[in-house]
Design an enzyme around this catalytic site. Structure first.
Site, PDB file in Angstrom:
ATOM      1  N   ASP A 172       0.862  -1.174   0.000  1.00  0.00           N
ATOM      2  CA  ASP A 172       0.000   0.000   0.000  1.00  0.00           C
ATOM      3  C   ASP A 172       0.910   1.239   0.000  1.00  0.00           C
ATOM      4  O   ASP A 172       2.133   1.141   0.083  1.00  0.00           O
ATOM      5  CB  ASP A 172      -0.948  -0.039   1.221  1.00  0.00           C
ATOM      6  CG  ASP A 172      -2.222   0.747   0.956  1.00  0.00           C
ATOM      7  OD1 ASP A 172      -3.264   0.380   1.512  1.00  0.00           O
ATOM      8  OD2 ASP A 172      -2.175   1.718   0.176  1.00  0.00           O
ATOM      9  N   GLU A 200     -10.521   6.406   4.640  1.00  0.00           N
ATOM     10  CA  GLU A 200      -9.533   5.780   5.502  1.00  0.00           C
ATOM     11  C   GLU A 200      -9.658   6.273   6.948  1.00  0.00           C
ATOM     12  O   GLU A 200     -10.762   6.531   7.426  1.00  0.00           O
ATOM     13  CB  GLU A 200      -8.125   6.002   4.909  1.00  0.00           C
ATOM     14  CG  GLU A 200      -8.051   5.495   3.460  1.00  0.00           C
ATOM     15  CD  GLU A 200      -6.659   5.462   2.899  1.00  0.00           C
ATOM     16  OE1 GLU A 200      -6.464   5.914   1.775  1.00  0.00           O
ATOM     17  OE2 GLU A 200      -5.744   4.949   3.572  1.00  0.00           O
TER      18      GLU A 200
HETATM   19  C1  GLC Z   1      -4.479   4.087  -0.023  1.00  0.00           C
HETATM   20  C2  GLC Z   1      -5.369   2.935   0.320  1.00  0.00           C
HETATM   21  C3  GLC Z   1      -5.496   1.890  -0.770  1.00  0.00           C
HETATM   22  C4  GLC Z   1      -5.319   2.526  -2.133  1.00  0.00           C
HETATM   23  C5  GLC Z   1      -3.926   3.111  -2.216  1.00  0.00           C
HETATM   24  C6  GLC Z   1      -3.673   3.837  -3.540  1.00  0.00           C
HETATM   25  O1  GLC Z   1      -3.773   4.550   1.074  1.00  0.00           O
HETATM   26  O2  GLC Z   1      -5.119   2.253   1.542  1.00  0.00           O
HETATM   27  O3  GLC Z   1      -6.789   1.284  -0.628  1.00  0.00           O
HETATM   28  O4  GLC Z   1      -5.503   1.547  -3.144  1.00  0.00           O
HETATM   29  O5  GLC Z   1      -3.645   4.004  -1.151  1.00  0.00           O
HETATM   30  O6  GLC Z   1      -4.483   4.981  -3.639  1.00  0.00           O
END
Ligand code: GLC
Length: 519
Positions: free
Chosen positions: A290, A481
């Site tokens: 991530d 988030e």
């Molecule tokens: C974010 C998220 C993830 C996402 C990634 C790219 O922090 O946790 O779900 O796909 O970054 O945007």
């Protein structure tokens, strides 16, 4: 659960032949994923980059489908200029439609689709999302989330289909197949491995060594990216089964969760990533990190890189300083802290997924797909999803459905006439927005299409009149988030005041409320 369908022999043979030709720099480039504002196209060529992403809001200006297609094309053309011409795969969070793109069709978030409980509908939504992504040259969707939210105070609860693992499996697999099993195929990222929805309140760490890190900068983060304090039997029963099902259904990519399990960061957990996921479950695809998640493993970046790659991570969503990542991993291989066998395994997995996706033969999807972004046909499916996602919680004295000829209806609440509030997070920008953030029909516009007897006042001020029916739309501000972690799950003072203002002005007050998770 059986292992994933074996990778076909022709793909295996062609990948081995390509791998044998690659230099260490070309291999590590494939494992590197910068975000689009952090890398000039020429460095995609110079550093043999395997993927570029748009984070939430990583949009071109102006934000149009055509500009998205041109932006992604420029990165792909740069990748094809490399010595071996290995195409990149561009990733974006199209979690409820191709939601970063102005004018793309947005669908209810997964919580609404879970309420609808219609796997065929979810497959249709995935298909449409894939077509609208490919219309903008985006091959890789960071979806579906197969989170199984266990605590609704979690800011990502709405990204989960359900707290019930079996429903998550049914809908998550439907989405995966809708995105991948129909030509032209798109690549899914099943996320976030594992137990992202199983963390405990108050277990979020801060990372003062990471500049600008949200968890350190904003005290709202209380459960997202926290620690899942559960035993392995619970982990397997609730949170791992969706991944076993996704692997059996052909998943080629899995995204690792920021969170921890029993105090160990998932991104550094060899038992989770390699022994369980790759060896026991037979996952032959590739693991992506991530957003800057490996940096949370340790204060020392070299330790972060070595620990995560040796744990089984195959591609790193850096996403900013790609040169530092590349030089650090190169040094680790040269020092023997990361073996070339581990590098080859990671690159093999990435190349197989690209072969499976077909980007070697066709790095650019059919340009005609661009014409269908936001089409009426796609919007009709979104309307079907909104209808099916609406959940009736109470309906005293059969207030609903309203008679078409109801003589007078008051409508109140900002959310009644606000596409941004309707769409929620991950809409055009990461946290979503307020007002006319994209094209769509507001609730009020929908009401007015059904009745001429509507009077709207956002604040609910109808002191000069009376009506038979009052509709108060309650909408929470959009979030994403950990910014949405919240242990005060109550109506706002403003919404309560509006309810109190409208109630005396309507003839008969009956409770009927519905959870309209839509956009
Ligand atoms: C974010 C998220 C993830 C996402 C990634 C790219 O922090 O946790 O779900 O796909 O970054 O945007």
């Amino acid at each position: 659960m059986s292992a994933s369908p074996q990778v076909s022999s022709p793909i295996k043979e062609s990948v081995e032949a390509l791998l044998a030709e690659m230099t260490l720099a070309e291999k590590i480039g494939q494992m590197t994923q910068p975000e689009k504002n952090s890398i000039p196209a020429e460095d995609v060529t110079n550093y043999f980059i395997g993927s570029v992403l748009s984070g939430g809001g990583g949009n071109p200006a102006p934000n149009t489908p055509a500009n998205w297609a041109a932006m992604v094309r420029s990165f792909q053309e740069a990748a094809l200029k490399t010595r071996l011409g290995i195409p990149l795969i561009y990733g974006s969070d199209a979690v409820h439609g191709h939601n970063n793109v102005f004018g793309a069709v947005l669908f209810p978030h997964n919580i609404g689709l879970g309420a609808a409980r219609d796997p065929e509908l979810v497959a249709k939504i995935a298909r449409i999302t894939g077509l609208e992504m490919l219309g903008t040259n985006v091959h890789w969707n960071f979806a579906p989330a197969v989170s199984v939210p266990q605590d609704i105070r979690w800011g990502r609860t709405y990204e989960g289909y359900s707290e019930d693992t079996d429903l998550v499996i049914e809908l998550g697999v439907s989405y995966l197949k809708g995105l991948q099993d129909v030509e032209p195929r798109a690549l899914a990222s099943v996320k976030h491995f594992a137990a992202d929805g199983g963390t405990a309140w108050g277990t979020v760490q801060t990372y003062d060594w990471i500049m600008g890190n949200w968890q350190s900068a904003d005290d709202r983060w209380s459960i997202d990216q926290g620690d899942a304090l559960i035993d392995e039997a619970t982990l397997r029963e609730i949170h791992l089964r969706p991944y076993q099902a996704a692997i059996a259904a052909g998943a080629q990519n899995i995204m690792v969760s920021f969170s921890s399990w029993q105090g160990i960061k998932n991104h550094g957990n060899y038992h989770l990533l390699t022994e369980i996921l790759k060896q026991e479950f037979g996952f032959e695809g590739f693991l992506v990190s991530d957003w800057m998640a490996i940096n949370q493993i340790d204060r020392d970046y070299y330790t972060c890189v070595v620990t995560s790659i040796n744990a089984g991570l195959d591609m790193v969503m850096v996403p900013f300083d790609y040169k530092l990542f590349i030089s650090t991993l190169t040094a680790a291989v040269e020092k023997g802290d990361v073996s070339i066998q581990r590098i080859d395994d990671a690159v093999r997995r990435i190349l197989r997924a690209k072969q499976w996706l077909g980007v070697f033969e066709q790095p650019f999807p059919d340009a005609a797909l661009l014409n269908d972004v936001g089409s009426d046909e796609h919007r009709a499916v979104a309307r079907e999803a909104v209808r099916k996602s609406v959940t009736l919680l109470r309906n005293e004295k059969d207030t609903l459905p309203l008679a078409k000829d109801t003589p007078s209806i008051f409508v109140a609440g900002r959310g009644a006439d606000n596409i941004g509030l309707q769409c929620g997070g991950w809409s055009i920008v990461w946290l979503g927005g307020d007002g006319a953030i994209t094209e769509g029909t507001t609730l009020l516009e929908g009401f007015k299409q059904a009745s001429q007897n509507i009077r709207y006042d956002a604040a609910g001020d109808f002191s000069d009149a009376r009506a038979e029916i009052g509709i108060v739309v309650v909408a929470e501000p959009p979030y994403a988030e950990g910014m949405g972690d919240n242990d005060q799950l109550t109506l706002s003072e403003e919404d309560i005041a509006i309810l109190k203002r409208v109630r005396p002005q309507v003839d008969s007050w009956r409770w009927s409320s519905s959870l309209a998770a839509h956009c």
